[in-house]
Design a protein around this motif. Structure first.
Motif, PDB file in Angstrom:
ATOM      1  N   GLY A 193     127.262  36.937  11.725  1.00 46.96           N
ATOM      2  CA  GLY A 193     128.530  36.588  12.339  1.00 46.96           C
ATOM      3  C   GLY A 193     128.892  35.126  12.120  1.00 46.96           C
ATOM      4  O   GLY A 193     130.058  34.764  12.092  1.00 46.96           O
ATOM      5  N   LEU A 194     127.857  34.276  11.984  1.00 44.96           N
ATOM      6  CA  LEU A 194     128.075  32.850  11.706  1.00 44.96           C
ATOM      7  C   LEU A 194     128.180  32.560  10.206  1.00 44.96           C
ATOM      8  O   LEU A 194     128.143  31.408   9.782  1.00 44.96           O
ATOM      9  CB  LEU A 194     126.927  32.031  12.306  1.00 44.96           C
ATOM     10  N   LYS A 195     128.241  33.635   9.391  1.00 35.65           N
ATOM     11  CA  LYS A 195     128.391  33.568   7.931  1.00 35.65           C
ATOM     12  C   LYS A 195     127.172  33.003   7.222  1.00 35.65           C
ATOM     13  O   LYS A 195     127.263  32.531   6.094  1.00 35.65           O
ATOM     14  CB  LYS A 195     129.650  32.770   7.558  1.00 35.65           C
ATOM     15  N   GLN A 196     126.001  33.060   7.877  1.00 39.99           N
ATOM     16  CA  GLN A 196     124.754  32.668   7.214  1.00 39.99           C
ATOM     17  C   GLN A 196     124.096  33.939   6.671  1.00 39.99           C
ATOM     18  O   GLN A 196     123.075  34.419   7.147  1.00 39.99           O
ATOM     19  CB  GLN A 196     123.845  31.957   8.215  1.00 39.99           C
ATOM     20  N   TYR A 197     124.743  34.489   5.627  1.00 38.07           N
ATOM     21  CA  TYR A 197     124.381  35.835   5.163  1.00 38.07           C
ATOM     22  C   TYR A 197     122.988  35.888   4.542  1.00 38.07           C
ATOM     23  O   TYR A 197     122.255  36.860   4.744  1.00 38.07           O
ATOM     24  CB  TYR A 197     125.425  36.327   4.161  1.00 38.07           C
ATOM     25  N   GLN A 198     122.607  34.872   3.778  1.00 33.56           N
ATOM     26  CA  GLN A 198     121.292  34.888   3.143  1.00 33.56           C
ATOM     27  C   GLN A 198     120.176  34.834   4.187  1.00 33.56           C
ATOM     28  O   GLN A 198     119.173  35.548   4.088  1.00 33.56           O
ATOM     29  CB  GLN A 198     121.165  33.700   2.166  1.00 33.56           C
ATOM     30  N   LYS A 199     120.375  34.021   5.194  1.00 33.39           N
ATOM     31  CA  LYS A 199     119.389  33.919   6.268  1.00 33.39           C
ATOM     32  C   LYS A 199     119.277  35.238   7.035  1.00 33.39           C
ATOM     33  O   LYS A 199     118.180  35.676   7.394  1.00 33.39           O
ATOM     34  CB  LYS A 199     119.793  32.795   7.227  1.00 33.39           C
ATOM     35  N   ALA A 200     120.423  35.892   7.252  1.00 35.21           N
ATOM     36  CA  ALA A 200     120.419  37.192   7.928  1.00 35.21           C
ATOM     37  C   ALA A 200     119.660  38.225   7.097  1.00 35.21           C
ATOM     38  O   ALA A 200     118.847  38.990   7.622  1.00 35.21           O
ATOM     39  CB  ALA A 200     121.854  37.654   8.162  1.00 35.21           C
ATOM     40  N   LEU A 201     119.900  38.237   5.762  1.00 33.61           N
ATOM     41  CA  LEU A 201     119.237  39.203   4.875  1.00 33.61           C
ATOM     42  C   LEU A 201     117.721  39.006   4.884  1.00 33.61           C
ATOM     43  O   LEU A 201     116.951  39.968   5.008  1.00 33.61           O
ATOM     44  CB  LEU A 201     119.779  39.051   3.448  1.00 33.61           C
ATOM     45  N   GLU A 202     117.273  37.759   4.762  1.00 34.07           N
ATOM     46  CA  GLU A 202     115.826  37.476   4.739  1.00 34.07           C
ATOM     47  C   GLU A 202     115.152  37.947   6.033  1.00 34.07           C
ATOM     48  O   GLU A 202     114.057  38.512   6.014  1.00 34.07           O
ATOM     49  CB  GLU A 202     115.608  35.969   4.535  1.00 34.07           C
ATOM     50  N   THR A 203     115.829  37.722   7.151  1.00 36.61           N
ATOM     51  CA  THR A 203     115.262  38.144   8.447  1.00 36.61           C
ATOM     52  C   THR A 203     115.170  39.664   8.525  1.00 36.61           C
ATOM     53  O   THR A 203     114.158  40.219   8.963  1.00 36.61           O
ATOM     54  CB  THR A 203     116.120  37.612   9.603  1.00 36.61           C
ATOM     55  N   HIS A 204     116.212  40.370   8.079  1.00 38.03           N
ATOM     56  CA  HIS A 204     116.209  41.835   8.136  1.00 38.03           C
ATOM     57  C   HIS A 204     115.139  42.435   7.213  1.00 38.03           C
ATOM     58  O   HIS A 204     114.500  43.434   7.571  1.00 38.03           O
ATOM     59  CB  HIS A 204     117.581  42.378   7.757  1.00 38.03           C
ATOM     60  N   ILE A 229     120.451  45.485   6.603  1.00 42.53           N
ATOM     61  CA  ILE A 229     120.240  44.959   5.247  1.00 42.53           C
ATOM     62  C   ILE A 229     121.438  45.289   4.366  1.00 42.53           C
ATOM     63  O   ILE A 229     121.917  44.446   3.584  1.00 42.53           O
ATOM     64  CB  ILE A 229     118.931  45.529   4.648  1.00 42.53           C
ATOM     65  N   ALA A 230     121.928  46.530   4.496  1.00 44.07           N
ATOM     66  CA  ALA A 230     123.106  46.934   3.715  1.00 44.07           C
ATOM     67  C   ALA A 230     124.307  46.059   4.048  1.00 44.07           C
ATOM     68  O   ALA A 230     125.049  45.623   3.161  1.00 44.07           O
ATOM     69  CB  ALA A 230     123.429  48.400   3.992  1.00 44.07           C
ATOM     70  N   ASN A 231     124.484  45.768   5.344  1.00 47.59           N
ATOM     71  CA  ASN A 231     125.588  44.890   5.762  1.00 47.59           C
ATOM     72  C   ASN A 231     125.456  43.500   5.144  1.00 47.59           C
ATOM     73  O   ASN A 231     126.430  42.906   4.682  1.00 47.59           O
ATOM     74  CB  ASN A 231     125.605  44.767   7.282  1.00 47.59           C
ATOM     75  N   ALA A 232     124.211  42.963   5.178  1.00 53.28           N
ATOM     76  CA  ALA A 232     123.985  41.622   4.630  1.00 53.28           C
ATOM     77  C   ALA A 232     124.297  41.588   3.128  1.00 53.28           C
ATOM     78  O   ALA A 232     124.942  40.655   2.629  1.00 53.28           O
ATOM     79  CB  ALA A 232     122.546  41.198   4.881  1.00 53.28           C
ATOM     80  N   TYR A 233     123.819  42.599   2.394  1.00 52.70           N
ATOM     81  CA  TYR A 233     124.120  42.658   0.951  1.00 52.70           C
ATOM     82  C   TYR A 233     125.620  42.765   0.714  1.00 52.70           C
ATOM     83  O   TYR A 233     126.144  42.209  -0.262  1.00 52.70           O
ATOM     84  CB  TYR A 233     123.407  43.844   0.311  1.00 52.70           C
ATOM     85  N   LEU A 234     126.317  43.477   1.584  1.00 54.84           N
ATOM     86  CA  LEU A 234     127.761  43.621   1.436  1.00 54.84           C
ATOM     87  C   LEU A 234     128.451  42.270   1.544  1.00 54.84           C
ATOM     88  O   LEU A 234     129.331  41.940   0.746  1.00 54.84           O
ATOM     89  CB  LEU A 234     128.299  44.582   2.499  1.00 54.84           C
ATOM     90  N   PHE A 235     128.028  41.474   2.508  1.00 59.04           N
ATOM     91  CA  PHE A 235     128.634  40.156   2.670  1.00 59.04           C
ATOM     92  C   PHE A 235     128.243  39.207   1.534  1.00 59.04           C
ATOM     93  O   PHE A 235     128.943  38.240   1.271  1.00 59.04           O
ATOM     94  CB  PHE A 235     128.244  39.558   4.019  1.00 59.04           C
ATOM     95  N   LEU A 236     127.098  39.482   0.913  1.00 58.29           N
ATOM     96  CA  LEU A 236     126.681  38.684  -0.259  1.00 58.29           C
ATOM     97  C   LEU A 236     127.283  39.228  -1.546  1.00 58.29           C
ATOM     98  O   LEU A 236     126.912  38.813  -2.644  1.00 58.29           O
ATOM     99  CB  LEU A 236     125.153  38.666  -0.348  1.00 58.29           C
ATOM    100  N   LYS A 237     128.182  40.232  -1.423  1.00 61.50           N
ATOM    101  CA  LYS A 237     128.915  40.834  -2.547  1.00 61.50           C
ATOM    102  C   LYS A 237     128.018  41.567  -3.528  1.00 61.50           C
ATOM    103  O   LYS A 237     128.324  41.675  -4.714  1.00 61.50           O
ATOM    104  CB  LYS A 237     129.728  39.754  -3.276  1.00 61.50           C
TER     105      LYS A 237
END
Length: 648
Positions: A174-185, A208-216
């Motif tokens: 939600g804070l747009k720290q997508y890479q950090k979110a992906l690594e945690t998941h 994880i799917a959501n995080a990859y989506l935000f990372l395009k």
């Protein structure tokens, strides 16, 4: 690729066994209540009925939750009361009534804090964090999630630690720290596998799917959505499956596979209606509205749009209201009604400003972005570049501010350390000064004590010996010569008696001088000795001496104070014997508040205090009392005796 708001993982609120036949459990719980068990068992049964009814009948769930709360209050069952507040809060949460859910969670948290129920407190922190997460208050969300995580880490609960970290990772998203979110998941997925937590793994794959989506990375996102859907279908996780269908529909939407996307979103909507998931129904309705807009089916789009808007307004879900206003603006752009386009873009902008509260972005042209010329696209790109440049400048300023703050903190720390060092030095110097002063006082005291001992020895050896010689000489005169003159004989007897009294007083003085302190026990013994002697010399008087048992014999007076007390008592007794013609003389010592009170009373002839002139005896007693900061009171009446009260 256009980014869409994806559903959050609702931890701790989903049953781990949807496949179980709840109706059988509900019937068995009602049977328990019918048998009229104890209040505590009835409260537990009401609470369980509230839990199992939440997916069957929300009205029944509220009914039994309120019954559990009422009975808990009536029987002062704090554990049951806290659980009832918790359960009712979950019901409001599932209805997306976050304001009421937060009210009930707070009530439960207060009781569990008193009971020191750390696991219950952690669960509530997690739920409160999810409310803030769903209402886009991300700073509060991460605050409560971190508090819950700390408790679970202290308790070493691996499963719950994974759940909380998953929530925190979603906040990072939600804070747009997508890479950090992906690594945690990804880290959490390994934990889920190690403990065979299939429900947790299903949710983690979704995240994880959501995080990859935000990372395009659409390929990886699609793969993890499908993995998650397979697990949800296998274990019949209906709530998770509803969210996954919705999210996967979003991927298909972005891939312009509109019909497939509609199929998955329709499945999601059906499940969410079955589960009575208000938030999910609203979100999926808006997704379907967007799909029908892209297909050009404006009538269906309009129906879903207004359904989603009305639901988002009724539940006051700001991010979904934003989505509804955004899509309505697109709808009216397709219908070529510019006034409505501007109206809904303004509503969208107003909520966006409320949520982010940092910068005002001009997104009114978002609907036109798909249809305007290349020149308009270039203008938007220029605006984005300007925003990026401003953000870069802001970051530089922030870096400078952080540097200055750090420098200020270092200077403050250095100053504080120097101040502390000087403070310690001053304290050490003060202690050294106090020590030197104490040594000087001890040395002076020792010298004074030596001098007092020397004087007392001189008094005893010289003055005492001389007085004894005088007495012996007088007695020799009396017995060695036959003195016929009665007046001379009386004079010699008086001198001998006076000298003996002087020796006694000298001994009392030496006794006081040889002591640094005089205890109450010493004083008692001295007074007793004096009374014994007085009893012999005044055979017509009766003496009585007592001391209050409440007084400690270890009570200590200075030698001067002790001697003054003794002399006042001695003077008062002598006056009663010599002048008052008393037959009863009493001495009492008792405690009164913080003072020691010495009372000397007699039944003698008494005197008028207002008329008598204070002789040496009364004056001496008053002077001695004043010298030791004590009070002395004389009470006397003619033929009714005298009472002298000394308060030390």
């Amino acid at each position: 690729m256009k980014k869409k708001l994806l559903s959050f993982a609702f931890l701790f609120l989903t049953s781990f066994c949807f496949s179980q036949d709840h109706s059988k459990i509900i019937d068995s719980l009602k049977t328990v209540i019918f048998k009229k068990p104890s209040d505590s068992i009835k409260i537990k049964a009401y609470g369980d009925l509230c839990w199992y009814y939440r997916t069957e009948s929300i009205d029944s769930a509220f009914k039994y939750g309120n019954l559990a709360l009422k009975l808990s209050k009536e029987t002062s069952n704090q554990v049951g009361e806290a659980q009832a507040y918790n359960d009712i809060g979950i019901l409001h949460y599932n209805l997306a009534d976050y304001k009421k859910a937060l009210k009930y969670y707070d009530a439960s948290l207060k009781i569990r804090s008193v009971l020191k129920d750390t696991m219950g407190i952690a669960a509530l922190y997690s739920k409160i964090g999810l409310i803030h997460q769903n209402t886009f208050k991300l700073d509060s969300a991460i605050f409560y999630a971190t508090k819950a995580l700390k408790i679970y880490e202290e308790k070493n609960h691996t499963r719950y630690i994974a759940y909380i970290k998953s929530n925190i990772a979603n906040i990072y998203r939600g804070l747009k720290q997508y890479q950090k979110a992906l690594e945690t998941h990804l880290e959490i997925a390994d934990v889920n596998k190690s403990i065979n937590d299939n429900l947790g793994l299903t949710r983690t794959y979704n995240n994880i799917a959501n995080a990859y989506l935000f990372l395009k990375d659409t390929v990886q996102s699609e793969a993890y959505y499908l993995k998650s859907i397979d697990l949800a279908l296998k274990y019949n996780y209906k709530k998770e499956l509803a969210g996954l269908y919705n999210n996967y529909g979003g991927i298909l939407h972005d891939m312009k596979k509109y019909l497939e996307a509609i199929d998955y979103n329709t499945k999601s909507l059906k499940l969410r209606e079955e589960l009575k998931d208000s938030y999910g129904i609203t979100s999926t309705s808006l997704h379907l509205a967007g799909l029908y807009l892209d297909l050009g089916d404006f009538n269906k789009a309009r129906n879903y749009l207004y359904e989603g808007l009305n639901l988002s307004k009724s539940f006051n879900i700001n991010e979904l209201k934003m989505d509804a206003y955004d899509k309505l603006a697109s709808y009216y752009a397709f219908k070529r009604i510019p006034d409505s386009v501007l109206y809904y873009r303004q509503l969208f902008k107003s909520i966006n400003d409320t949520i982010y509260n940092s910068r005002i972005t001009k997104e009114i042209a978002e609907v036109q972005e798909k249809y305007n010329s290349a020149e308009r696209e270039k203008e938007i790109q220029t605006q984005r570049a300007e925003i990026a440049e401003k953000e870069l400048k802001l970051n530089r300023k922030n870096t400078q501010i952080i540097g200055l703050v750090t420098l200020a903190l270092l200077l403050f720390l250095l100053g504080y350390l120097l101040y502390n060092q000087q403070k310690l030095r001053n304290k050490q110097l003060q202690k050294e000064s106090e020590l030197r002063q104490a040594l000087v006082e001890i040395e002076t005291h020792n010298k004074l004590q030596e001098q007092r001992l020397r004087i007392s020895r001189d008094l005893h050896d010289n003055i005492g010996a001389q007085l004894t010689f005088i007495i012996s000489s007088i007695e020799n005169l009396q017995y060695g010569f036959k003195i016929t003159n009665n007046k001379l004989k009386g004079k010699l007897t008086d001198i001998s008696a006076f000298t003996k009294e002087t020796i006694n007083e000298l001994r009392d003085t030496i006794w006081a001088m040889n002591k640094n302190e005089i205890t109450l026990e010493d004083l008692q013994a001295r007074i007793s000795n004096f009374i014994d002697k007085a009893n012999i010399s005044a055979s017509n008087s009766n003496f009585r001496f007592n001391m209050d048992e409440a007084l400690s014999k270890e009570l200590v007076f200075t030698s001067v104070r002790g001697m003054n007390i003794y002399r006042i008592i001695q003077e008062a007794v002598n006056n009663a014997i010599k002048y008052a013609d008393a037959s009863n003389i009493e001495i009492h010592i008792k405690k009164k508040y913080e003072a020691v009170v010495f009372t000397i009373s007699d039944n003698g002839i008494g005197f008028d205090i207002n008329e008598i002139e204070a002789g040496n005896g009364l004056s001496n007693m008053k002077k001695r009392a004043n010298d030791m900061d004590a009070t002395i009171i004389y009470k006397s009446q003619i033929r009714k005796g005298t009472k002298i009260i000394l308060s030390v």
